[in-house]
Design a protein around this motif. Structure first.
Motif, short mmCIF file in Angstrom:
data_model
loop_
_atom_site.label_atom_id
_atom_site.label_comp_id
_atom_site.label_asym_id
_atom_site.label_seq_id
_atom_site.Cartn_x
_atom_site.Cartn_y
_atom_site.Cartn_z
N UNK A 12 1.84 12.32 -0.28
CA UNK A 12 1.44 11.87 1.05
C UNK A 12 2.63 12.03 1.99
N UNK A 13 2.38 12.48 3.20
CA UNK A 13 3.42 12.61 4.22
C UNK A 13 3.99 11.22 4.52
N UNK A 14 5.32 11.11 4.55
CA UNK A 14 5.96 9.81 4.76
C UNK A 14 5.57 9.19 6.10
N UNK A 15 5.41 10.02 7.14
CA UNK A 15 4.99 9.49 8.44
C UNK A 15 3.59 8.89 8.36
N UNK A 16 2.74 9.48 7.55
CA UNK A 16 1.39 8.95 7.37
C UNK A 16 1.45 7.60 6.66
N UNK A 17 2.32 7.48 5.67
CA UNK A 17 2.50 6.21 4.97
C UNK A 17 2.96 5.14 5.96
N UNK A 18 3.91 5.50 6.82
CA UNK A 18 4.43 4.55 7.80
C UNK A 18 3.33 4.11 8.75
N UNK A 19 2.52 5.07 9.23
CA UNK A 19 1.40 4.71 10.11
C UNK A 19 0.45 3.74 9.43
N UNK A 20 0.16 4.00 8.16
CA UNK A 20 -0.77 3.13 7.43
C UNK A 20 -0.17 1.73 7.24
N UNK A 21 1.12 1.65 6.96
CA UNK A 21 1.77 0.35 6.80
C UNK A 21 1.72 -0.41 8.12
N UNK A 22 2.00 0.29 9.23
CA UNK A 22 1.94 -0.35 10.54
C UNK A 22 0.54 -0.87 10.84
N UNK A 23 -0.47 -0.24 10.25
CA UNK A 23 -1.85 -0.68 10.43
C UNK A 23 -2.28 -1.71 9.39
N UNK A 24 -1.31 -2.19 8.59
CA UNK A 24 -1.60 -3.29 7.67
C UNK A 24 -1.91 -2.90 6.24
N UNK A 25 -1.70 -1.67 5.85
CA UNK A 25 -2.00 -1.23 4.48
C UNK A 25 -0.86 -1.64 3.54
N UNK A 26 -1.07 -2.71 2.80
CA UNK A 26 -0.02 -3.22 1.90
C UNK A 26 0.19 -2.32 0.69
N UNK A 27 -0.83 -1.59 0.27
CA UNK A 27 -0.67 -0.67 -0.85
C UNK A 27 0.35 0.41 -0.52
N UNK A 28 0.32 0.88 0.71
CA UNK A 28 1.28 1.91 1.13
C UNK A 28 2.70 1.34 1.14
N UNK A 29 2.83 0.07 1.53
CA UNK A 29 4.18 -0.50 1.50
C UNK A 29 4.67 -0.62 0.06
N UNK A 30 3.77 -0.90 -0.86
CA UNK A 30 4.16 -0.93 -2.28
C UNK A 30 4.63 0.45 -2.73
N UNK A 31 3.96 1.51 -2.26
CA UNK A 31 4.39 2.87 -2.58
C UNK A 31 5.79 3.14 -2.02
N UNK A 32 5.99 2.76 -0.77
CA UNK A 32 7.28 2.98 -0.14
C UNK A 32 8.37 2.17 -0.83
N UNK A 33 8.05 0.95 -1.21
CA UNK A 33 9.00 0.10 -1.94
C UNK A 33 9.37 0.76 -3.26
N UNK A 34 8.37 1.29 -3.95
CA UNK A 34 8.60 1.97 -5.22
C UNK A 34 9.55 3.15 -5.04
N UNK A 35 9.42 3.86 -3.92
CA UNK A 35 10.27 5.00 -3.64
C UNK A 35 11.69 4.58 -3.29
#
Length: 189
Positions: free
Chosen positions: A10-33
């Motif tokens: 997944x594009x990192x900018x897309x992950x950031x957009x999703x986190x900003x929109x409240x997607x906690x699963x994406x933040x878990x992915x980013x944390x894992x990275x």
């Protein structure tokens, strides 16, 4: 979103957009990275296990904060996040232990990258973060009426205009601004 998806898919900018929109699963992915990077920064320090846990938590909060204020236009997110994480660890170390030695590997020489404060993305981000934090404190401290009066006054600059817009008396505006100033001074101390 399935947490089992690899971050690289997944594009990192897309992950950031999703986190900003409240997607906690994406933040878990980013944390894992970013957790291995955080652990590396902390591993070079001479500190107790409790301090390591605290530093890890501070770094994760810095990562989340970096996501919140990242604006896609300056540096890449990974560069920006690394700077935020390093600064958080250094600040936390100073706070935890006062005069503890900070490893040179975490400190960037100012002579290497002298950038005008107005162009320095780190300074812009920190200023933006400070502004957001201070603004949030003001919102929590002031009553809704005081906050409305303050915002209207900052926008229009006249007690009379604010009174007309909010359909209140000039005296009510004056009193609300007086209370707001007192409360804001207490926040600033």
């Amino acid at each position: 979103m399935n947490v089992g998806i690899d971050v690289l898919e997944i594009d990192e900018n897309e992950i950031i957009r999703k986190i900003k929109n409240g997607d906690t699963d994406c933040f878990q992915l980013l944390t894992k990275q970013y957790l291995p990077i955080i652990n590396y920064y902390i591993s070079v320090l001479n500190c107790s296990d409790n301090d390591r846990e605290d530093l890890t938590q501070e770094a994760l909060m810095a990562l989340y904060s970096a996501v919140r204020v990242y604006d896609y236009s300056s540096a890449s997110f990974s560069t920006f996040a690394s700077v935020c994480i390093k600064r958080s660890i250094i600040s936390s170390l100073r706070r935890f232990s006062g005069k503890r030695n900070i490893p040179q590997s975490l400190i960037t020489s100012l002579d290497e990258n002298i950038v005008d404060d107005e162009q320095n993305p780190e300074i812009k981000v920190i200023d933006k973060e400070s502004y957001i934090h201070f603004s949030d404190k003001i919102k929590l401290t002031l009553s809704s009426f005081e906050y409305s009066v303050l915002i209207a006054y900052l926008r229009y600059g006249s007690y009379t205009d604010v009174a007309d817009i909010l359909s209140v008396s000039v005296k009510d505006v004056n009193n609300a601004l007086h209370r707001a100033r007192k409360k804001i001074r207490k926040i600033n101390r």
